[in-house]
Write an enzyme that holds these catalytic residues in place. Structure first.
Site, PDB file in Angstrom:
ATOM      1  N   HIS A  74      -0.018  22.597  32.844  1.00 14.67           N
ATOM      2  CA  HIS A  74       0.457  20.776  32.438  1.00 14.67           C
ATOM      3  C   HIS A  74       1.758  20.641  33.074  1.00 14.67           C
ATOM      4  CE1 HIS A  74      -2.738  20.508  29.020  1.00 14.67           C
ATOM      5  NE2 HIS A  74      -3.164  21.010  30.039  1.00 14.67           N
TER       6      HIS A  74
ATOM      7  N   GLU B 278       1.068  -1.176   0.008  1.00 11.90           N
ATOM      8  CA  GLU B 278       0.444   0.256  -0.034  1.00 11.90           C
ATOM      9  C   GLU B 278       1.239   1.210  -0.366  1.00 11.90           C
ATOM     10  OE1 GLU B 278      -3.447   2.350   0.065  1.00 11.90           O
ATOM     11  OE2 GLU B 278      -3.528   0.004   0.020  1.00 11.90           O
TER      12      GLU B 278
ATOM     13  N   HIS C 135       0.424  -9.235  -2.441  1.00 16.86           N
ATOM     14  CA  HIS C 135      -0.811  -9.047  -2.923  1.00 16.86           C
ATOM     15  C   HIS C 135      -1.394  -8.848  -3.901  1.00 16.86           C
ATOM     16  CE1 HIS C 135      -4.993  -6.507  -1.662  1.00 16.86           C
ATOM     17  NE2 HIS C 135      -4.424  -5.440  -2.943  1.00 16.86           N
TER      18      HIS C 135
END
Length: 394
Positions: free
Chosen positions: A295, A15, A74
């Site tokens: 934070h 892919e 594939h």
């Protein structure tokens, strides 16, 4: 089942080759395959050997590397493709056939009965030639296919008793997590065969859809490094890892070599000529960078307050930005300690306010902050905060 009980089929070399900027050389493919193997993916999927003469040679060579990861190729559900794939020596063959009305009309032109007949012929042939080879059959464009058509195809193929794995493909990225869950769950109720999910990211749902597939009973998920692939690509490897890490980090760490995630991504990014996105999962520059004062204070007390993922498990470190108007005294104290400076709370408050005021006027760098700290705390017997001047022109 727990979503952690699954296998990754990484398709960066199949892919990923369809990514608009990818053009892997044979050496690139070997290098990437070795890095994927070092990370520990269970499967590596490569381009069809029918794509080009070099693709065939590359497939053969990769199959001979002796990797721990199984090598898959594939191919279309065609006899000639199957014959060529068998000649490469791969561990498994991934077959696909488009089942949506769009693909049947404007793609291959076959109806459902013809799809079943062709798939049966090819699957039976491969099994006769190589009984031990892994075989996956996937419906392409599954989520724009009729549900009754999908079941007709899956059940007919399942009756052969040959297939190792069924594939469900969100080929154009239109599925929602709920749709994925329902389809996978339904197929799971109809077969004991493993189920693989391939999700494109056109609508930004690839990771969520992959996780939904696992929750519903899927056993294999397709990924690529950086999520590269056709158009917007598919489920990114690091994104899937980050999602699963929060469920059971210890088990995930036993399953994969997490420290290899960054070098793997750096390699692929270099080979396709792109930078790792700064906000990419886990390995992006911003992933463990903290800025806001509240934070940083909490993180310094207990990292779990604002971190669901421990960077140390991936061989990475968190960082704190202090060269801005949102900074706080705890982050500044942390930097002062790194510089070996001894400070007190009153000093910190004064310096924090000074940095905020300067940041309102100009862009500051860490060097600017270090200079302020050094000049303020370097000589502990001579503190004169009121005389600190803006760092204009630097």
């Amino acid at each position: 089942m727990s979503p952690i009980q699954f296998a990754i089929i990484d398709s960066t070399l199949r892919e990923g080759e369809q990514f608009c900027k990818a053009n892997f050389s044979s050496d690139d493919k070997v290098e990437i395959a070795r890095e994927l193997d070092a990370f520990g993916v269970e499967y590596i999927e490569v381009t069809s050997p029918c794509a080009s003469p070099q693709s065939f040679r590359d497939c053969q060579h990769l199959a001979q590397l002796g990797l721990q990861s199984k090598l898959l190729t594939h191919i279309r559900c065609h006899l000639e493709d199957a014959k060529k794939a068998l000649d490469t020596g791969v561990n498994g063959i991934n077959l696909f056939f488009g089942t949506s009305s769009l693909l049947r009309e404007f793609g291959h032109g076959k109806n459902i009965d013809q799809i079943v007949a062709m798939a049966t012929e090819v699957i039976t042939f491969i099994h006769q030639q190589s009984p031990l080879i892994e075989l996956r059959f996937s419906t392409e464009d599954s989520f724009r296919s009729s549900f009754s058509d999908l079941l007709r195809v899956y059940l007919a193929i399942d009756r052969l008793g040959i297939i190792t794995r069924f594939g469900i493909a969100d080929t154009v990225g239109v599925a929602t997590p709920n749709q994925v869950f329902n389809l996978v769950q339904t197929l799971r109720q109809c077969t004991d065969t493993d189920i693989e999910f391939h999700g494109h990211n056109d609508t930004g749902c690839a990771i969520a859809n992959s996780y939904a597939a696992l929750e519903a009973g899927a056993t294999h998920i397709d990924t690529t490094v950086l999520g590269i692939g056709e158009r917007n690509g598919i489920t990114p490897l690091a994104g899937l890892i980050s999602r699963l890490y929060t469920l059971d980090p210890e088990q995930l760490a036993r399953k994969y070599r997490l420290h290899q995630l960054l070098p793997l991504h750096q390699l692929v990014a270099a080979r396709v000529g792109i930078s790792i996105p700064m906000d990419h999962y886990i390995i992006g520059e911003a992933a463990f960078t903290h800025k806001a004062g509240v934070h940083t204070q909490a993180i310094l007390n207990n990292p779990k307050t604002y971190e669901a993922i421990d960077p140390g498990d991936f061989g990475l470190k968190r960082s704190f930005l202090i060269n801005h108007k949102l900074t706080g005294k705890h982050a500044i104290a942390h930097r002062a300690n790194e510089l070996g400076l001894c400070v007190d709370q009153i000093q910190l408050q004064i310096i924090a306010q000074k940095i905020k005021a300067l940041a309102d006027q100009q862009q500051l760098t860490l060097d600017h902050i270090d200079e302020i700290l050094q000049s303020s705390f370097g000589d502990q017997t001579n503190q004169n905060y009121a005389q600190l001047e803006p760092l204009a022109g630097r």
